[in-house]
Design a protein around this motif. Structure first.
Motif, PDB file in Angstrom:
ATOM      1  N   LEU A 267      50.078  36.012  37.666  1.00 22.64           N
ATOM      2  CA  LEU A 267      49.675  36.983  38.850  1.00 22.64           C
ATOM      3  C   LEU A 267      50.605  36.999  39.935  1.00 22.64           C
ATOM      4  N   ASP A 268      50.842  37.904  40.552  1.00 26.24           N
ATOM      5  CA  ASP A 268      51.919  38.093  41.807  1.00 26.24           C
ATOM      6  C   ASP A 268      50.662  37.729  43.109  1.00 26.24           C
ATOM      7  N   ILE A 269      50.850  36.298  43.311  1.00 24.49           N
ATOM      8  CA  ILE A 269      49.830  35.963  44.459  1.00 24.49           C
ATOM      9  C   ILE A 269      50.195  36.438  45.736  1.00 24.49           C
ATOM     10  N   GLY A 270      51.788  36.557  46.106  1.00 28.41           N
ATOM     11  CA  GLY A 270      52.222  37.143  47.225  1.00 28.41           C
ATOM     12  C   GLY A 270      51.669  38.659  47.446  1.00 28.41           C
ATOM     13  N   PHE A 271      51.691  39.258  46.442  1.00 30.48           N
ATOM     14  CA  PHE A 271      51.134  40.462  46.441  1.00 30.48           C
ATOM     15  C   PHE A 271      49.821  40.580  46.717  1.00 30.48           C
ATOM     16  N   LEU A 272      48.910  39.687  46.148  1.00 33.87           N
ATOM     17  CA  LEU A 272      47.565  39.488  46.423  1.00 33.87           C
ATOM     18  C   LEU A 272      47.238  39.523  47.938  1.00 33.87           C
ATOM     19  N   LYS A 273      48.036  38.517  48.418  1.00 29.84           N
ATOM     20  CA  LYS A 273      47.798  37.981  49.735  1.00 29.84           C
ATOM     21  C   LYS A 273      48.066  39.554  50.616  1.00 29.84           C
ATOM     22  N   GLN A 274      48.989  40.302  50.230  1.00 27.94           N
ATOM     23  CA  GLN A 274      49.397  41.435  50.961  1.00 27.94           C
ATOM     24  C   GLN A 274      48.258  42.570  50.958  1.00 27.94           C
ATOM     25  N   ILE A 275      47.422  42.484  49.796  1.00 31.13           N
ATOM     26  CA  ILE A 275      46.048  43.178  49.678  1.00 31.13           C
ATOM     27  C   ILE A 275      45.249  42.595  50.588  1.00 31.13           C
TER      28      ILE A 275
ATOM     29  N   VAL B 266      39.113  37.839  26.670  1.00 30.48           N
ATOM     30  CA  VAL B 266      37.899  37.586  27.621  1.00 30.48           C
ATOM     31  C   VAL B 266      38.212  36.605  28.413  1.00 30.48           C
ATOM     32  N   ARG B 267      38.436  35.275  27.823  1.00 26.21           N
ATOM     33  CA  ARG B 267      38.841  34.134  28.648  1.00 26.21           C
ATOM     34  C   ARG B 267      39.975  34.045  29.357  1.00 26.21           C
ATOM     35  N   HIS B 268      41.156  34.835  28.773  1.00 25.31           N
ATOM     36  CA  HIS B 268      42.072  34.878  29.656  1.00 25.31           C
ATOM     37  C   HIS B 268      41.879  35.668  30.948  1.00 25.31           C
ATOM     38  N   THR B 269      41.571  37.000  30.527  1.00 27.48           N
ATOM     39  CA  THR B 269      41.210  37.771  31.694  1.00 27.48           C
ATOM     40  C   THR B 269      40.176  37.455  32.997  1.00 27.48           C
ATOM     41  N   ALA B 270      39.386  36.898  32.377  1.00 29.22           N
ATOM     42  CA  ALA B 270      38.270  36.186  33.146  1.00 29.22           C
ATOM     43  C   ALA B 270      38.623  35.434  34.026  1.00 29.22           C
ATOM     44  N   ALA B 271      39.646  34.463  33.801  1.00 27.27           N
ATOM     45  CA  ALA B 271      40.486  33.321  34.245  1.00 27.27           C
ATOM     46  C   ALA B 271      41.167  33.797  35.527  1.00 27.27           C
ATOM     47  N   ARG B 272      41.851  35.179  35.114  1.00 27.22           N
ATOM     48  CA  ARG B 272      42.865  35.726  36.230  1.00 27.22           C
ATOM     49  C   ARG B 272      41.917  36.353  37.181  1.00 27.22           C
ATOM     50  N   ILE B 273      40.931  36.976  36.728  1.00 27.82           N
ATOM     51  CA  ILE B 273      39.684  37.751  37.625  1.00 27.82           C
ATOM     52  C   ILE B 273      39.337  36.441  38.731  1.00 27.82           C
ATOM     53  N   ARG B 274      39.120  35.510  38.142  1.00 28.26           N
ATOM     54  CA  ARG B 274      38.555  34.438  39.174  1.00 28.26           C
ATOM     55  C   ARG B 274      39.589  33.975  40.136  1.00 28.26           C
ATOM     56  N   THR B 275      40.814  34.127  39.794  1.00 24.64           N
ATOM     57  CA  THR B 275      41.802  33.831  40.803  1.00 24.64           C
ATOM     58  C   THR B 275      41.897  34.538  41.717  1.00 24.64           C
ATOM     59  N   VAL B 276      42.073  36.092  41.343  1.00 28.24           N
ATOM     60  CA  VAL B 276      41.808  37.073  42.274  1.00 28.24           C
ATOM     61  C   VAL B 276      40.801  36.997  43.437  1.00 28.24           C
ATOM     62  N   GLN B 277      39.616  36.594  42.954  1.00 31.88           N
ATOM     63  CA  GLN B 277      38.549  36.656  43.889  1.00 31.88           C
ATOM     64  C   GLN B 277      38.679  35.499  44.744  1.00 31.88           C
ATOM     65  N   ASP B 278      39.331  34.313  44.237  1.00 30.03           N
ATOM     66  CA  ASP B 278      39.546  33.077  44.978  1.00 30.03           C
ATOM     67  C   ASP B 278      40.669  33.433  46.453  1.00 30.03           C
ATOM     68  N   VAL B 279      41.558  34.150  45.739  1.00 31.81           N
ATOM     69  CA  VAL B 279      42.682  34.336  46.611  1.00 31.81           C
ATOM     70  C   VAL B 279      42.188  35.554  47.635  1.00 31.81           C
ATOM     71  N   LEU B 280      41.577  36.576  47.338  1.00 33.02           N
ATOM     72  CA  LEU B 280      40.976  37.497  48.110  1.00 33.02           C
ATOM     73  C   LEU B 280      39.714  37.056  49.012  1.00 33.02           C
ATOM     74  N   GLU B 281      39.172  35.958  48.546  1.00 35.91           N
ATOM     75  CA  GLU B 281      37.968  35.596  49.063  1.00 35.91           C
ATOM     76  C   GLU B 281      36.845  36.691  49.143  1.00 35.91           C
ATOM     77  N   MET B 282      36.670  37.176  48.011  1.00 36.56           N
ATOM     78  CA  MET B 282      35.503  38.227  48.185  1.00 36.56           C
ATOM     79  C   MET B 282      35.340  38.606  46.302  1.00 36.56           C
ATOM     80  N   ARG B 283      34.189  39.091  46.137  1.00 38.22           N
ATOM     81  CA  ARG B 283      33.710  39.457  44.874  1.00 38.22           C
ATOM     82  C   ARG B 283      34.598  40.871  44.604  1.00 38.22           C
ATOM     83  N   ILE B 284      34.921  40.946  43.213  1.00 37.05           N
ATOM     84  CA  ILE B 284      35.541  42.274  42.868  1.00 37.05           C
ATOM     85  C   ILE B 284      34.805  42.972  41.824  1.00 37.05           C
ATOM     86  N   ALA B 285      35.238  44.145  41.611  1.00 37.31           N
ATOM     87  CA  ALA B 285      34.734  44.860  40.455  1.00 37.31           C
ATOM     88  C   ALA B 285      35.673  45.431  39.462  1.00 37.31           C
TER      89      ALA B 285
END
Length: 282
Positions: free
Chosen positions: A74-82, A120-139
């Motif tokens: 995952l591109d964490i720098g890009f996530l922080k821009q979002i 499922v496990r791989h994708t869900a783990a990445r979604i959890r990381t996205v939510q942690d970085v964004l500090e919000m629940r996503i869909a």
């Protein structure tokens, strides 16, 4: 927190004057949607117009390139821009596609994931990381696809449910994608798909049109008006949901006059209102 309500329309730069001319008390358009990728580095007149529209309408943020199911890091720098974009505009909703779009670089296409427990496990783990970085629940959004992976341990609706439960995130349900996949692959009928989805997790929906290349081949172009069968499926879905869900009309090509798009958004709003009346009368 998702504060969107009613019916919306995807924002395009050439629509700026139309959005700014709308009477908010008369128009059925209650929010807009923007892809952050299109605006992170945008400046000049286009950005000033977007800012003016965003002052008048709530904004939904819909990502295109996180590659939630991909193997690249995952591109964490890009996530922080979002995240900065979301905070700048006070956005309370973010969604992304349940797909991948990178393999040692972006492939600029939303590719389907294998419907397996490992995925499922791989994708869900990445979604959890996205939510942690964004500090919000996503869909996450169900996507259209044109080649079915033969290595499947579950069907598409079961895969969607498994991912969102493992990740503890929400569902962005694209009604046209359900219909397109049902026609193209014939694996799960549209109504059966809706019946199988974890509906309490649905917090956002998309409506769009498609091109019919053949009786058994639909292409999800977002370039046509919504067809009758998809309208029927949307009304059916609204009736099953435990609450009203904000719904956006997507249009990405073959643009008609703005008034025609506004009328389609009005039809979404009318279905929502009719469903609410029926819900309160029950």
């Amino acid at each position: 927190m998702n504060t969107l309500q009613g019916a919306g329309l995807g924002y395009k730069r050439h629509m700026a004057a139309d959005f700014l001319a709308l009477d908010r008390t008369e128009s059925p358009i209650s929010f807009i949607e923007a892809a952050p990728e299109n605006w992170l580095r945008m400046g000049g007149a286009a950005r000033r117009q977007f800012d003016a529209v965003a002052e008048r309408f709530p904004v939904a943020c819909h990502g295109l390139s996180l590659s939630l199911g991909g193997q690249d890091p995952l591109d964490i720098g890009f996530l922080k821009q979002i995240k900065a974009f979301i905070r700048q505009y006070g956005i309370g909703f973010f969604s992304e596609h349940l797909s991948y779009c990178s393999d040692h670089g972006h492939v600029y296409e939303l590719m389907p994931l294998p419907f397996t427990a490992e995925s499922v496990r791989h994708t869900a783990a990445r979604i959890r990381t996205v939510q942690d970085v964004l500090e919000m629940r996503i869909a996450v959004e169900n996507t259209s696809y044109y080649a079915h992976n033969p290595i499947a341990e579950m069907n598409e609706a079961e895969f969607l449910n498994a991912v969102v439960r493992e990740a503890d995130c929400d569902i962005h349900l694209d009604i046209n994608n359900i219909y397109v996949n049902a026609v193209n692959h014939g694996i799960v009928a549209p109504h059966d798909y809706i019946a199988a989805v974890d509906l309490p997790r649905v917090t956002y929906m998309h409506m769009a049109g498609h091109d019919a290349e053949a009786a058994d081949l639909l292409i999800d172009t977002h370039g046509r008006p919504v067809c009758g069968d998809v309208w029927d499926l949307y009304a059916h879905t609204c009736a099953l949901l435990p609450r009203s869900v904000p719904t956006l009309l997507e249009r990405d090509s073959n643009f008609p006059p703005f008034a025609e798009l506004e009328a389609e958004v009005g039809r979404i709003a009318a279905v929502q209102q009719q469903t609410e009346q029926q819900r309160h009368a029950a």
